[in-house]
Design an enzyme around this catalytic site. Structure first.
Site, PDB file in Angstrom:
ATOM      1  N   ASN A  25       0.811  -1.310   0.098  1.00  0.00           N
ATOM      2  CA  ASN A  25      -0.055  -0.046   0.054  1.00  0.00           C
ATOM      3  C   ASN A  25       0.768   1.269  -0.122  1.00  0.00           C
ATOM      4  O   ASN A  25       0.138   2.392  -0.216  1.00  0.00           O
ATOM      5  CB  ASN A  25      -0.994  -0.017   1.158  1.00  0.00           C
ATOM      6  CG  ASN A  25      -1.920  -1.183   1.039  1.00  0.00           C
ATOM      7  OD1 ASN A  25      -2.600  -1.378   0.052  1.00  0.00           O
ATOM      8  ND2 ASN A  25      -2.012  -1.915   2.192  1.00  0.00           N
TER       9      ASN A  25
ATOM     10  N   ASN B  28      10.481  -0.624   5.254  1.00  0.00           N
ATOM     11  CA  ASN B  28       9.275  -0.323   5.786  1.00  0.00           C
ATOM     12  C   ASN B  28       8.210  -1.400   5.155  1.00  0.00           C
ATOM     13  O   ASN B  28       7.588  -1.245   4.158  1.00  0.00           O
ATOM     14  CB  ASN B  28       8.742   1.107   5.185  1.00  0.00           C
ATOM     15  CG  ASN B  28       7.245   1.500   5.763  1.00  0.00           C
ATOM     16  OD1 ASN B  28       6.950   0.404   6.339  1.00  0.00           O
ATOM     17  ND2 ASN B  28       7.068   2.725   5.781  1.00  0.00           N
TER      18      ASN B  28
ATOM     19  N   ASP C 275      12.490 -14.561   9.187  1.00  0.00           N
ATOM     20  CA  ASP C 275      13.409 -15.649   8.775  1.00  0.00           C
ATOM     21  C   ASP C 275      14.379 -15.078   7.651  1.00  0.00           C
ATOM     22  O   ASP C 275      15.338 -15.511   7.957  1.00  0.00           O
ATOM     23  CB  ASP C 275      12.654 -16.942   8.504  1.00  0.00           C
ATOM     24  CG  ASP C 275      11.829 -17.579   9.568  1.00  0.00           C
ATOM     25  OD1 ASP C 275      12.435 -17.322  10.839  1.00  0.00           O
ATOM     26  OD2 ASP C 275      11.187 -18.516   9.297  1.00  0.00           O
TER      27      ASP C 275
ATOM     28  N   GLU D  13      14.634  -0.721  10.451  1.00  0.00           N
ATOM     29  CA  GLU D  13      13.355  -0.665  10.330  1.00  0.00           C
ATOM     30  C   GLU D  13      12.477   0.658  10.265  1.00  0.00           C
ATOM     31  O   GLU D  13      12.788   1.400  11.276  1.00  0.00           O
ATOM     32  CB  GLU D  13      12.444  -1.566  11.515  1.00  0.00           C
ATOM     33  CG  GLU D  13      11.040  -1.708  11.246  1.00  0.00           C
ATOM     34  CD  GLU D  13      10.561  -2.331  12.595  1.00  0.00           C
ATOM     35  OE1 GLU D  13      11.318  -3.043  13.387  1.00  0.00           O
ATOM     36  OE2 GLU D  13       9.294  -2.426  12.825  1.00  0.00           O
TER      37      GLU D  13
ATOM     38  N   ILE E 176       6.533   5.356   8.937  1.00  0.00           N
ATOM     39  CA  ILE E 176       6.115   6.704   8.712  1.00  0.00           C
ATOM     40  C   ILE E 176       5.614   7.417   9.859  1.00  0.00           C
ATOM     41  O   ILE E 176       5.793   8.342  10.452  1.00  0.00           O
ATOM     42  CB  ILE E 176       5.424   7.002   7.262  1.00  0.00           C
ATOM     43  CG1 ILE E 176       6.189   6.436   6.334  1.00  0.00           C
ATOM     44  CG2 ILE E 176       5.065   8.511   7.430  1.00  0.00           C
ATOM     45  CD1 ILE E 176       5.449   6.424   4.900  1.00  0.00           C
ATOM     46  N   SER E 177       4.680   6.703  10.465  1.00  0.00           N
ATOM     47  CA  SER E 177       3.850   6.966  11.427  1.00  0.00           C
ATOM     48  C   SER E 177       4.310   6.379  12.953  1.00  0.00           C
ATOM     49  O   SER E 177       5.309   5.469  12.597  1.00  0.00           O
ATOM     50  CB  SER E 177       2.457   6.467  11.439  1.00  0.00           C
ATOM     51  OG  SER E 177       2.512   5.063  11.450  1.00  0.00           O
TER      52      SER E 177
ATOM     53  N   ARG F 117      -0.549   4.034  17.912  1.00  0.00           N
ATOM     54  CA  ARG F 117      -1.831   3.628  17.135  1.00  0.00           C
ATOM     55  C   ARG F 117      -2.463   2.249  17.714  1.00  0.00           C
ATOM     56  O   ARG F 117      -2.156   2.014  18.833  1.00  0.00           O
ATOM     57  CB  ARG F 117      -1.167   3.409  15.808  1.00  0.00           C
ATOM     58  CG  ARG F 117      -0.633   4.835  15.011  1.00  0.00           C
ATOM     59  CD  ARG F 117      -0.134   4.439  13.574  1.00  0.00           C
ATOM     60  NE  ARG F 117      -1.575   4.420  12.756  1.00  0.00           N
ATOM     61  CZ  ARG F 117      -1.364   3.934  11.720  1.00  0.00           C
ATOM     62  NH1 ARG F 117      -0.378   3.721  10.764  1.00  0.00           N
ATOM     63  NH2 ARG F 117      -2.670   3.545  11.000  1.00  0.00           N
TER      64      ARG F 117
END
Ligand code: CA2
Length: 149
Positions: free
Chosen positions: A12, A73, A86, A97, A100-101, A106
């Protein structure tokens, strides 16, 4: 010249800048790529996005053979994919890692990351600015590793 940094984006994220700007901002993925290339300077970058878990894992395998570092991401696969964990376990270099948020502010289902188990570092909540910062941090990590060998 060192091997490329792989910057991998999960499902997405190709919609970045087009939906939910209050969470993910207005910057598109193409603009994020340009920011990463600028931040990388002469360091080579492979910047990719996929909606497929299989493809993401295949790119991690490619990075194991051909990459110096991974910035990832994984989007929703962060919270679901043992297969991705793995694959990342086999990568010998630094892994950043990136979210963005701030996933910890959340919903609870965004709080447990499998990827964090193998990440050298986690960046979350800096918006799309996090990508340029991650590339700078990755360049520093790679320089340090080179100096140690
Ligand atoms: O904050 C992030 O970068 C996330 O990895 C994004 C994922 C979400 O599953 C993670 O919890 C946090 C979702 C990406 C959805 O991508 C969109 C992009 C633009 C507009 C709407 C959704």
């Amino acid at each position: 010249m060192t091997k490329p940094i792989y910057i991998l984006n999960g499902p997405n994220l190709n919609r970045l800048g087009k939906r939910e700007p209050e969470i993910y901002g207005k910057t598109t993925l193409a603009e994020v790529e340009a920011i990463c290339r600028e931040a990388a300077g002469p360091q080579a970058v492979e910047f990719r996005q996929t909606n497929s878990e299989t493809q993401l894992i295949d790119w991690v395998h490619e990075a194991i053979d051909e990459g110096s570092g991974i910035i990832i991401n994984p989007a929703a696969y962060t919270f679901t994919s043992l297969a991705l964990l793995d694959a990342l376990k086999m990568f010998p270099g630094p892994i950043i890692e990136l979210h963005i948020s701030n996933i910890h502010r959340r919903e609870a289902y965004y709080h447990h990351s499998y990827v964090s188990k193998v990440a050298t570092s986690v960046i979350a909540g800096l918006g799309t600015d996090g990508y340029g910062i991650a590339v700078g941090a990755m360049n520093d990590l790679l320089k340090k590793r080179k100096a140690e060998t």
